[in-house]
Design a protein around this motif. Structure first.
Motif, PDB file in Angstrom:
ATOM      1  N   GLU A  54       0.731  -1.137  -0.029  1.00 15.34           N
ATOM      2  CA  GLU A  54      -0.045   0.102  -0.067  1.00 15.34           C
ATOM      3  C   GLU A  54       0.905   1.207   0.185  1.00 15.34           C
ATOM      4  O   GLU A  54       2.021   1.084   0.441  1.00 15.34           O
ATOM      5  CB  GLU A  54      -0.935   0.001   1.263  1.00 15.34           C
ATOM      6  N   LEU A  55       0.344   2.263  -0.416  1.00 16.90           N
ATOM      7  CA  LEU A  55       1.167   3.678  -0.362  1.00 16.90           C
ATOM      8  C   LEU A  55       0.873   4.281   0.966  1.00 16.90           C
ATOM      9  O   LEU A  55      -0.427   4.422   1.273  1.00 16.90           O
ATOM     10  CB  LEU A  55       0.705   4.385  -1.671  1.00 16.90           C
ATOM     11  N   ARG A  56       1.739   4.906   1.563  1.00 17.07           N
ATOM     12  CA  ARG A  56       1.699   5.783   2.641  1.00 17.07           C
ATOM     13  C   ARG A  56       2.539   7.026   2.352  1.00 17.07           C
ATOM     14  O   ARG A  56       3.484   7.063   2.134  1.00 17.07           O
ATOM     15  CB  ARG A  56       2.116   5.013   3.767  1.00 17.07           C
ATOM     16  N   ALA A  60       5.724   3.446  -1.339  1.00 21.42           N
ATOM     17  CA  ALA A  60       5.233   2.250  -1.195  1.00 21.42           C
ATOM     18  C   ALA A  60       5.895   1.455  -0.087  1.00 21.42           C
ATOM     19  O   ALA A  60       7.079   1.407  -0.018  1.00 21.42           O
ATOM     20  CB  ALA A  60       5.389   1.496  -2.607  1.00 21.42           C
ATOM     21  N   ASP A  69       9.372   1.128  -2.317  1.00 18.18           N
ATOM     22  CA  ASP A  69       9.225   2.292  -3.375  1.00 18.18           C
ATOM     23  C   ASP A  69      10.061   2.243  -4.410  1.00 18.18           C
ATOM     24  O   ASP A  69       9.612   2.518  -5.461  1.00 18.18           O
ATOM     25  CB  ASP A  69       9.423   3.507  -2.539  1.00 18.18           C
ATOM     26  N   SER A  97      -5.588  -0.206  -6.790  1.00 18.18           N
ATOM     27  CA  SER A  97      -4.294  -0.740  -6.674  1.00 18.18           C
ATOM     28  C   SER A  97      -2.970   0.115  -6.323  1.00 18.18           C
ATOM     29  O   SER A  97      -3.235   1.483  -6.648  1.00 18.18           O
ATOM     30  CB  SER A  97      -3.841  -1.242  -8.044  1.00 18.18           C
ATOM     31  N   PRO A  98      -2.073  -0.112  -5.520  1.00 24.61           N
ATOM     32  CA  PRO A  98      -0.970   0.736  -5.396  1.00 24.61           C
ATOM     33  C   PRO A  98      -0.168   1.240  -6.607  1.00 24.61           C
ATOM     34  O   PRO A  98       0.525   2.246  -6.649  1.00 24.61           O
ATOM     35  CB  PRO A  98       0.019   0.147  -4.425  1.00 24.61           C
ATOM     36  N   THR A  99      -0.366   0.511  -7.849  1.00 30.85           N
ATOM     37  CA  THR A  99      -0.062   0.970  -8.799  1.00 30.85           C
ATOM     38  C   THR A  99      -0.908   1.656  -9.993  1.00 30.85           C
ATOM     39  O   THR A  99      -0.916   2.437 -10.662  1.00 30.85           O
ATOM     40  CB  THR A  99       1.287  -0.029  -9.702  1.00 30.85           C
ATOM     41  N   ILE A 105      -7.157   4.559  -3.734  1.00 26.71           N
ATOM     42  CA  ILE A 105      -5.912   3.707  -3.207  1.00 26.71           C
ATOM     43  C   ILE A 105      -6.275   3.357  -1.661  1.00 26.71           C
ATOM     44  O   ILE A 105      -6.945   4.090  -0.854  1.00 26.71           O
ATOM     45  CB  ILE A 105      -4.581   4.188  -3.522  1.00 26.71           C
ATOM     46  N   TYR A 106      -5.652   2.304  -1.072  1.00 23.00           N
ATOM     47  CA  TYR A 106      -5.401   1.916   0.238  1.00 23.00           C
ATOM     48  C   TYR A 106      -4.676   2.896   0.871  1.00 23.00           C
ATOM     49  O   TYR A 106      -3.578   3.437   0.427  1.00 23.00           O
ATOM     50  CB  TYR A 106      -5.324   0.388   0.570  1.00 23.00           C
ATOM     51  N   GLY A 108      -2.455   2.809   3.102  1.00 28.60           N
ATOM     52  CA  GLY A 108      -1.091   2.515   4.018  1.00 28.60           C
ATOM     53  C   GLY A 108      -1.076   1.860   5.205  1.00 28.60           C
ATOM     54  O   GLY A 108      -0.311   1.405   5.650  1.00 28.60           O
ATOM     55  N   GLY A 119      -2.652   5.419  -7.891  1.00 24.13           N
ATOM     56  CA  GLY A 119      -1.444   4.582  -7.806  1.00 24.13           C
ATOM     57  C   GLY A 119      -0.415   5.058  -8.638  1.00 24.13           C
ATOM     58  O   GLY A 119      -0.673   6.021  -9.268  1.00 24.13           O
TER      59      GLY A 119
END
Length: 144
Positions: A54-56, A60, A69, A97-99, A105-106, A108, A119
């Motif tokens: 997930e992205l925060r 990544a 990342d 999706s993170p991409t 997106i989620y 993180g 993403g």
């Protein structure tokens, strides 16, 4: 029409969990178009299956707290290089999706919390002026 599509939507088992997001409706609608499948996470050399990411704050991280990342950014760069010089009329990407997430997106936290955002690949394609659509919005694309 040439359409760039998240490979998982076409049935390729490239998701983090080793599965796919095969979308029969999308596949039917793409039958008369040239399709270019893409999975930046696989292009990054990440395995299948692989830890969830997930992205925060735009960075990544995998579910174990490891920063991944650089690998994700390398995959996005490879994806962009793969389509360089091609005329891509439309991009259809997998939701959340993170991409590939287009609208959400989620966050993180790995607690299934969604936030508005894109993403890494979706953001890069949008910044370059591509027409990018979330797979959940394909009904809004009349030419499909």
């Amino acid at each position: 029409m040439k359409v760039l599509v998240s490979a998982c939507l076409l049935g390729e088992n490239c998701k983090y969990n080793g599965k796919n997001n095969r979308n029969e409706t999308l596949i039917q609608r793409l039958q008369f178009h040239e399709v270019v499948p893409i999975c930046p996470e696989v292009l990054a050399g990440l395995g299948v299956p692989r830890p969830c990411v997930e992205l925060r704050a735009g960075v990544a991280y995998n579910q174990y707290g490891e920063k991944v990342d650089d690998a994700f950014r390398a995959g996005v760069a490879r994806a962009l290089a793969q389509i360089e010089g091609q005329t891509i009329d439309l991009v259809i990407l997998q939701s959340r999706s993170p991409t590939c997430g287009v609208k959400q997106i989620y966050d993180g936290s790995f607690r299934k919390q969604l936030i508005d955002g894109q993403g890494m690949l979706a953001a890069a394609l949008l910044a370059r002026g591509y027409r990018v659509v979330d797979v959940e919005d394909i009904d809004s694309v009349p030419e499909l």
